[in-house]
Design an enzyme around this catalytic site. Structure first.
Site, mmCIF file in Angstrom:
data_model
loop_
_atom_site.group_PDB
_atom_site.id
_atom_site.type_symbol
_atom_site.label_atom_id
_atom_site.label_comp_id
_atom_site.label_asym_id
_atom_site.label_seq_id
_atom_site.Cartn_x
_atom_site.Cartn_y
_atom_site.Cartn_z
ATOM 1 N N ASP A 288 0.861 -1.201 0.000
ATOM 2 C CA ASP A 288 0.000 0.000 0.000
ATOM 3 C C ASP A 288 0.893 1.246 0.000
ATOM 4 O OD1 ASP A 288 -2.372 1.370 -0.102
ATOM 5 O OD2 ASP A 288 -2.906 1.082 1.996
ATOM 6 N N GLY A 323 -2.012 5.148 3.623
ATOM 7 C CA GLY A 323 -1.065 4.249 2.987
ATOM 8 C C GLY A 323 0.145 4.051 3.883
#
Ligand SMILES: [Zn+2]
Length: 395
Positions: A288, A323
């Protein structure tokens, strides 16, 4: 042209090698020494004894006792090298992101677009298509994360883009002609029939950013959901009388779960419990990753908001996780140190298992004859020393 990688410790299905070094089926994954890996035409040719006549007169690469693994495959990469795919959905940006991650062991990835308007989604798909058509190293397709997500579980996704998914959008989402398309959606933002339609169109549907109930999730699985996006993060909790999406993900033995192993997104104890619920080959490490990976800049802008990276954690101004600053080699090290996995299993979660999720397990994710020569060399501390994509070395 043939080359020979010598003096390495190699993760392979060692038990399945014949006397000629050719694979005869898949055995137990193991790390072996004293073999030479022959590469030819961007593919793995064979694992042979150093005295094999095919080793003579070819370019030799001394691995100096390092650990040679299948190149890492990351199905969730928002950015890297200071570049955010959302900001710049172009082949040039994809190339920059791929180069940043390749130095950190990732040889295959899906550029990942978080929730945007349909025009931007179309541009992102076109950029990935152009990258694939140009043979850009490492690009395996696209991950479209949203905008069909639950507002209550949006995380850092911009709420103005969130919407329900109806059948009119399937053709746009299925536009990529080569490579793989992963679509993260919340099952409650569409219908099981549309999930079946997406699956029939070749899209790999992954459930996430969702408050779906156990019943909604199991219905979505029955209609084609193949995986779960960053399991535990941005999804309803497992409750005593409502197992919810987490309970469904762990109960189902066939779907894949992406996990972020950075020590921050999910407590390692929770991940260890998850690993006891389900076959290990249904877990895959994801990063991510945001632009901070492979970049010296500790901040970046995400859809108009400034994200700061402090102590390796990306947060927006409200403290919401945005993220990660995680690279795949670090995720592998964390899987060993935080989850207690051995390096073989940690490496497979970063290569073989995501390859299987993507339907590419026949040519990626293993060191075996005929497979693409995508490789990563680690030292004793599991730091990346070198990578190869289609037999071409970098670093
Ligand atoms: Zn997400």
């Amino acid at each position: 042209m043939r080359s020979a990688l010598v003096n390495g410790r190699i993760l392979t299905d060692g038990a399945a090698l014949s006397a000629t070094g050719m694979a005869v089926g898949q055995g137990a994954a193991n790390i072996i020494s004293g073999r030479t890996l022959l590469l030819s035409g961007g593919r793995i040719e064979a694992l042979v004894d150093p005295g094999d006549p095919r080793c003579s007169g070819v370019a030799r690469v001394d691995l100096e006792g390092g650990l040679l693994l299948p190149g890492f495959i990351d199905v969730q990469v928002n950015g890297g090298g200071g570049v955010l795919f959302n900001d710049d959905p172009t082949p040039e940006a994809i190339h920059a992101v791929g180069a940043a991650h390749r130095c950190l062991g990732t040889t295959g990835f899906l550029p990942t677009l978080i929730s945007e308007d349909f025009a931007t989604i179309g541009r992102a798909i076109a950029a990935v298509q152009a990258s694939l058509d140009a043979g850009m190293p490492g690009v395996l397709g696209i991950h479209i994360e949203g905008p069909f997500l639950n507002w209550a579980r949006r995380g850092v996704h911009d709420s103005k883009h969130l919407r329900v998914l109806d059948s009119s959008q399937v053709s746009l989402l299925a536009r990529l002609r080569r490579g793989r398309t992963v679509l993260t959606l919340a099952p409650e933002m569409t219908t099981p029939e549309i999930i079946a339609g997406l699956t029939a169109a070749g899209i790999l549907v992954s459930a996430g950013h969702s408050d779906a109930s156990f019943a909604q999730t199991t219905a979505a699985i029955a209609h084609g959901v193949r995986g779960f996006t960053h399991l535990f993060n941005a999804m309803a909790r497992l409750e005593p009388r409502e197992p919810g999406i987490v309970g469904a993900a762990l109960d189902d033995q066939n779907t894949w779960c992406g996990i972020i192993v950075d020590g921050h997104h999910v407590d390692p104890v929770v991940l260890k419990l998850a690993l006891r619920c389900k076959r290990h080959d249904r877990f895959m490490l994801v990063t991510d990753a945001m632009p901070a990976v492979g970049s010296a800049d500790p901040s970046f802008v995400l859809q108009g908001r400034t994200i700061q990276v402090v102590d390796g954690i990306c947060r927006d101004e409200n403290g919401t996780l945005a993220g990660t600053a995680l690279d795949m080699a670090a995720a592998v090290r964390n899987a060993v140190s935080l989850l207690g996995l051995d390096i073989v299993e940690a490496a497979r979660m970063a290569s073989e298992y995501p390859a299987e999720f993507l339907g590419l397990g026949h040519e990626l994710g293993r060191i075996a004859p005929g497979y693409r020569a995508n490789l990563v060399l680690l030292d004793d501390e599991f730091q990346v020393q070198r990578t190869w994509v289609e037999g071409a070395a970098s670093l």
